[in-house]
Design an enzyme around this catalytic site. Structure first.
Site, PDB file in Angstrom:
ATOM      1  N   GLN A  28       0.848  -1.203   0.000  1.00 16.53           N
ATOM      2  CA  GLN A  28       0.000   0.000   0.000  1.00 16.53           C
ATOM      3  C   GLN A  28       0.882   1.250   0.000  1.00 16.53           C
ATOM      4  OE1 GLN A  28      -2.752   0.160   3.298  1.00 16.53           O
ATOM      5  NE2 GLN A  28      -3.697   2.063   2.589  1.00 16.53           N
TER       6      GLN A  28
ATOM      7  N   HIS B 245      -8.540   2.112  -0.225  1.00  8.61           N
ATOM      8  CA  HIS B 245      -8.952   2.076  -1.631  1.00  8.61           C
ATOM      9  C   HIS B 245      -8.954   0.643  -2.125  1.00  8.61           C
ATOM     10  CE1 HIS B 245      -4.592   2.690  -1.487  1.00  8.61           C
ATOM     11  NE2 HIS B 245      -4.506   1.986  -2.607  1.00  8.61           N
TER      12      HIS B 245
ATOM     13  N   HIS C  83      -8.599  -1.412  -5.761  1.00  6.37           N
ATOM     14  CA  HIS C  83      -8.293  -1.339  -7.195  1.00  6.37           C
ATOM     15  C   HIS C  83      -9.271  -2.238  -7.947  1.00  6.37           C
ATOM     16  CE1 HIS C  83      -4.059   0.285  -6.716  1.00  6.37           C
ATOM     17  NE2 HIS C  83      -4.205  -0.258  -5.524  1.00  6.37           N
TER      18      HIS C  83
HETATM   19  P1  5GP Z   1      -1.578   1.431  -3.595  1.00  2.70           P
HETATM   20  O1  5GP Z   1      -0.158   1.263  -4.079  1.00  2.70           O
HETATM   21  O2  5GP Z   1      -1.627   2.271  -2.331  1.00  2.70           O
HETATM   22  O3  5GP Z   1      -2.350   0.157  -3.496  1.00  2.70           O
HETATM   23  O4  5GP Z   1      -2.342   2.232  -4.735  1.00  2.70           O
HETATM   24  C1  5GP Z   1      -2.267   3.606  -4.874  1.00  2.70           C
HETATM   25  C2  5GP Z   1      -2.605   3.920  -6.311  1.00  2.70           C
HETATM   26  O5  5GP Z   1      -2.842   5.301  -6.397  1.00  2.70           O
HETATM   27  C3  5GP Z   1      -1.487   3.604  -7.315  1.00  2.70           C
HETATM   28  O6  5GP Z   1      -1.948   2.642  -8.260  1.00  2.70           O
HETATM   29  C4  5GP Z   1      -1.179   4.948  -7.960  1.00  2.70           C
HETATM   30  O7  5GP Z   1      -0.925   4.862  -9.343  1.00  2.70           O
HETATM   31  C5  5GP Z   1      -2.429   5.754  -7.658  1.00  2.70           C
HETATM   32  N1  5GP Z   1      -2.210   7.187  -7.537  1.00  2.70           N
HETATM   33  C6  5GP Z   1      -1.178   7.806  -6.880  1.00  2.70           C
HETATM   34  N2  5GP Z   1      -1.312   9.130  -6.959  1.00  2.70           N
HETATM   35  C7  5GP Z   1      -2.447   9.371  -7.672  1.00  2.70           C
HETATM   36  C8  5GP Z   1      -3.115  10.582  -8.066  1.00  2.70           C
HETATM   37  O8  5GP Z   1      -2.692  11.706  -7.788  1.00  2.70           O
HETATM   38  N3  5GP Z   1      -4.260  10.435  -8.796  1.00  2.70           N
HETATM   39  C9  5GP Z   1      -4.753   9.193  -9.135  1.00  2.70           C
HETATM   40  N4  5GP Z   1      -5.884   9.166  -9.853  1.00  2.70           N
HETATM   41  N5  5GP Z   1      -4.157   8.044  -8.757  1.00  2.70           N
HETATM   42  C10 5GP Z   1      -3.018   8.136  -8.037  1.00  2.70           C
END
Ligand code: 5GP
Ligand code: ZN
Length: 114
Positions: free
Chosen positions: A94, A100, A102
């Site tokens: 994360q 969130h 996906h």
């Molecule tokens: P995690 O790695 O926490 O599971 O997922 C975070 C996601 O947020 C990543 O897939 C990354 O590409 C996305 N993300 C990061 N910054 C932004 C942003 O400013 N806008 C959008 N729409 N997505 C973002």
């Protein structure tokens, strides 16, 4: 929560390509898509991760899943198949500390993930 990227998106302070909303949830396109369809589903209010949502408000956790199902249909990946992922914590990969889910689809997704 201050200094939270997804709280800022939820508040409209940072732009995002929003594809759907429900009472307490929001769906928008990932800025760095890992598949042809890559949508993030978040609670509009801040929770650190999906387990925290489930513990505090199981109904809201259900609302996130319901919005994901609606978006899967909207994006044309309900019948073809898709994947929901909730990366949680350090070893879960994360990177954004606001809950969130996906939604990934539009191509064959291998298993297990890398
Ligand atoms: P995690 O790695 O926490 O599971 O997922 C975070 C996601 O947020 C990543 O897939 C990354 O590409 C996305 N993300 C990061 N910054 C932004 C942003 O400013 N806008 C959008 N729409 N997505 C973002
Ligand atoms: Zn937040």
């Amino acid at each position: 929560m201050s200094d939270c990227l997804f709280c800022a998106i939820s508040a409209g302070d940072i732009p995002a390509d929003i594809v759907a909303r429900s009472d307490q949830a929001l769906a928008f396109r990932d800025i760095d898509p890992k598949a042809p369809v890559h949508i993030l589903i978040i609670p509009t209010e801040h929770y650190d991760d999906v387990p925290a949502v489930a513990e505090a408000d199981p109904g809201l956790a259900g609302e996130l899943l319901a919005l994901a199902a609606l978006v899967a249909t909207q994006e044309g990946v309900a019948a073809s198949g898709h994947r929901l992922v909730a990366n949680t914590g350090v070893e879960g990969g994360q990177s954004v500390g606001h809950a969130h889910i996906h939604l990934l689809g539009g191509r064959g997704l291998g298993w297990p993930p890398g």
